[in-house]
Structure formats: C-alpha cells, structure tokens
Design a protein around this motif. Structure first.
Motif, PDB file in Angstrom:
ATOM      1  N   MET A   1      36.360  22.852  28.110  1.00 39.48           N
ATOM      2  CA  MET A   1      36.919  23.958  27.374  1.00 39.48           C
ATOM      3  C   MET A   1      38.265  23.530  26.826  1.00 39.48           C
ATOM      4  SD  MET A   1      37.284  27.867  28.521  1.00 39.48           S
ATOM      5  CE  MET A   1      38.751  27.961  29.490  1.00 39.48           C
ATOM      6  N   SER A   2      38.543  23.953  25.642  1.00 39.96           N
ATOM      7  CA  SER A   2      39.817  23.574  25.043  1.00 39.96           C
ATOM      8  C   SER A   2      40.963  24.269  25.760  1.00 39.96           C
ATOM      9  CB  SER A   2      39.826  23.952  23.558  1.00 39.96           C
ATOM     10  OG  SER A   2      39.732  25.348  23.421  1.00 39.96           O
ATOM     11  N   GLN A   3      42.131  23.677  25.662  1.00 41.93           N
ATOM     12  CA  GLN A   3      43.297  24.238  26.337  1.00 41.93           C
ATOM     13  C   GLN A   3      43.724  25.564  25.725  1.00 41.93           C
ATOM     14  OE1 GLN A   3      44.648  23.170  29.102  1.00 41.93           O
ATOM     15  NE2 GLN A   3      43.156  21.527  29.216  1.00 41.93           N
ATOM     16  N   GLY A   8      40.947  36.554  21.617  1.00 45.44           N
ATOM     17  CA  GLY A   8      39.941  37.601  21.570  1.00 45.44           C
ATOM     18  C   GLY A   8      38.900  37.464  22.667  1.00 45.44           C
ATOM     19  N   PHE A   9      38.727  36.252  23.195  1.00 41.22           N
ATOM     20  CA  PHE A   9      37.753  35.988  24.258  1.00 41.22           C
ATOM     21  C   PHE A   9      38.039  36.867  25.463  1.00 41.22           C
ATOM     22  CE2 PHE A   9      36.090  33.870  27.932  1.00 41.22           C
ATOM     23  CZ  PHE A   9      34.899  33.305  27.523  1.00 41.22           C
ATOM     24  N   ASP A  10      39.271  36.793  25.956  1.00 42.44           N
ATOM     25  CA  ASP A  10      39.631  37.575  27.137  1.00 42.44           C
ATOM     26  C   ASP A  10      39.578  39.070  26.859  1.00 42.44           C
ATOM     27  OD1 ASP A  10      40.043  35.345  28.749  1.00 42.44           O
ATOM     28  OD2 ASP A  10      42.121  35.134  28.082  1.00 42.44           O
ATOM     29  N   ARG A  11      39.942  39.455  25.648  1.00 38.61           N
ATOM     30  CA  ARG A  11      39.909  40.885  25.306  1.00 38.61           C
ATOM     31  C   ARG A  11      38.489  41.421  25.294  1.00 38.61           C
ATOM     32  NH1 ARG A  11      44.587  40.462  21.249  1.00 38.61           N
ATOM     33  NH2 ARG A  11      43.073  39.183  20.175  1.00 38.61           N
ATOM     34  N   ALA A  66      28.826  33.864  27.824  1.00 33.47           N
ATOM     35  CA  ALA A  66      28.012  32.739  27.359  1.00 33.47           C
ATOM     36  C   ALA A  66      27.984  32.677  25.838  1.00 33.47           C
ATOM     37  CB  ALA A  66      26.588  32.869  27.910  1.00 33.47           C
ATOM     38  N   VAL A  67      27.792  33.832  25.208  1.00 33.77           N
ATOM     39  CA  VAL A  67      27.764  33.867  23.745  1.00 33.77           C
ATOM     40  C   VAL A  67      29.122  33.470  23.173  1.00 33.77           C
ATOM     41  CG1 VAL A  67      27.539  35.419  21.761  1.00 33.77           C
ATOM     42  CG2 VAL A  67      25.883  35.524  23.634  1.00 33.77           C
ATOM     43  N   ARG A  71      30.068  30.384  20.682  1.00 32.52           N
ATOM     44  CA  ARG A  71      30.739  30.598  19.398  1.00 32.52           C
ATOM     45  C   ARG A  71      31.955  29.700  19.253  1.00 32.52           C
ATOM     46  NH1 ARG A  71      32.262  36.494  18.348  1.00 32.52           N
ATOM     47  NH2 ARG A  71      33.394  35.463  16.697  1.00 32.52           N
ATOM     48  N   GLU A  72      32.612  29.397  20.384  1.00 35.40           N
ATOM     49  CA  GLU A  72      33.760  28.491  20.363  1.00 35.40           C
ATOM     50  C   GLU A  72      33.321  27.028  20.402  1.00 35.40           C
ATOM     51  OE1 GLU A  72      36.359  29.428  23.582  1.00 35.40           O
ATOM     52  OE2 GLU A  72      37.077  31.269  22.643  1.00 35.40           O
ATOM     53  N   LYS A  73      32.015  26.795  20.390  1.00 34.94           N
ATOM     54  CA  LYS A  73      31.432  25.455  20.470  1.00 34.94           C
ATOM     55  C   LYS A  73      31.791  24.740  21.778  1.00 34.94           C
ATOM     56  CE  LYS A  73      30.978  24.761  15.516  1.00 34.94           C
ATOM     57  NZ  LYS A  73      30.746  26.131  15.289  1.00 34.94           N
ATOM     58  N   ASP A  74      31.915  25.523  22.827  1.00 37.31           N
ATOM     59  CA  ASP A  74      32.164  24.986  24.158  1.00 37.31           C
ATOM     60  C   ASP A  74      30.810  24.944  24.877  1.00 37.31           C
ATOM     61  OD1 ASP A  74      33.178  24.166  26.537  1.00 37.31           O
ATOM     62  OD2 ASP A  74      34.766  25.661  26.620  1.00 37.31           O
ATOM     63  N   TRP A  75      30.037  23.889  24.576  1.00 37.98           N
ATOM     64  CA  TRP A  75      28.651  23.805  25.002  1.00 37.98           C
ATOM     65  C   TRP A  75      28.508  23.740  26.515  1.00 37.98           C
ATOM     66  CZ3 TRP A  75      26.948  25.394  20.758  1.00 37.98           C
ATOM     67  CH2 TRP A  75      27.366  24.884  19.540  1.00 37.98           C
ATOM     68  N   LYS A  76      29.420  23.054  27.165  1.00 37.78           N
ATOM     69  CA  LYS A  76      29.323  22.885  28.615  1.00 37.78           C
ATOM     70  C   LYS A  76      29.407  24.233  29.328  1.00 37.78           C
ATOM     71  CE  LYS A  76      31.769  20.672  32.449  1.00 37.78           C
ATOM     72  NZ  LYS A  76      32.930  19.844  32.797  1.00 37.78           N
ATOM     73  N   TYR A  77      30.437  25.015  29.045  1.00 35.02           N
ATOM     74  CA  TYR A  77      30.605  26.299  29.714  1.00 35.02           C
ATOM     75  C   TYR A  77      29.596  27.329  29.223  1.00 35.02           C
ATOM     76  CZ  TYR A  77      34.715  24.662  32.119  1.00 35.02           C
ATOM     77  OH  TYR A  77      35.556  23.970  32.930  1.00 35.02           O
ATOM     78  N   GLY A  78      29.128  27.186  27.989  1.00 33.80           N
ATOM     79  CA  GLY A  78      28.057  28.052  27.506  1.00 33.80           C
ATOM     80  C   GLY A  78      26.774  27.830  28.285  1.00 33.80           C
TER      81      GLY A  78
END
Length: 99
Positions: A1-3, A8-11, A66-67, A71-78
């Motif tokens: 995951m990027s730093q 909006g993710f947390d919100r 997961a979605v 959307r953030e292109k964080d494939w590992k955590y998705g």
C-alpha cells in the motif's frame, strides 16, 4: 500500500460503519417501540432485522475496503480483502464453527 492513502478511503469506510451502527440502533429501537403497542411476532421480526444489520455491517465494510483498494490499484491488499470477504461469507453460509 502506498504511504499516502487517499483521504476519502477512511471517510467511506467510516461512513459504512456509522450507517450500519446507527441503522441498527434505530431499527432495534423501532422494534422496541412497536413492542409497546403491538404484541406478537412483528416486534421480534423488526428487532431481528436490526441484529442482522449489525452482523452484516462488518461484511459490507470489508467489501467496500476491497473495492477501494482495487480502485487505488493496491492489488495486494485488495486480494487480501477479497480473501477475508470469502472467508466471512463461506462461514456464514456453511456455519463453520457451529457445533
């Protein structure tokens, strides 16, 4: 995951949890209020709907996360989130852990 995660993710995740918690509370409160005036099965069914919403809230939160990860292109955590979602759904369907 990027730093730097999108704010909006947390919100969005917090909104899902907030809506689930408040929705559960108000549905169960409605069941209690109906139970003061109506006797029978209806108040219990309303309260049961509140409990089901309470149980569904964490599952929806994992699905939304997961979605958002994808959307953030964080494939590992998705992928991890979808794995957790699969475990939650399979355990609910098959009653894993039921004695």
């Amino acid at each position: 995951m990027s730093q730097l995660r999108e704010p909006g993710f947390d919100r969005v995740v917090a909104l899902v949890l907030r809506v689930g918690a408040f929705g559960c509370f108000f549905i169960m409160l409605a069941g209690l209020m109906v139970g003061l005036f109506v006797h029978g099965r209806i108040p219990g069914d309303i309260e049961r709907a509140g409990v089901l919403l309470m149980l569904a809230t964490p599952v929806v939160r994992v699905a939304v996360a997961a979605v958002l990860f994808l959307r953030e292109k964080d494939w590992k955590y998705g992928a991890i989130s979808f794995g957790v979602l699969a475990i939650l759904l399979l355990s609910a369907v098959f009653g894993i852990g039921e004695h």
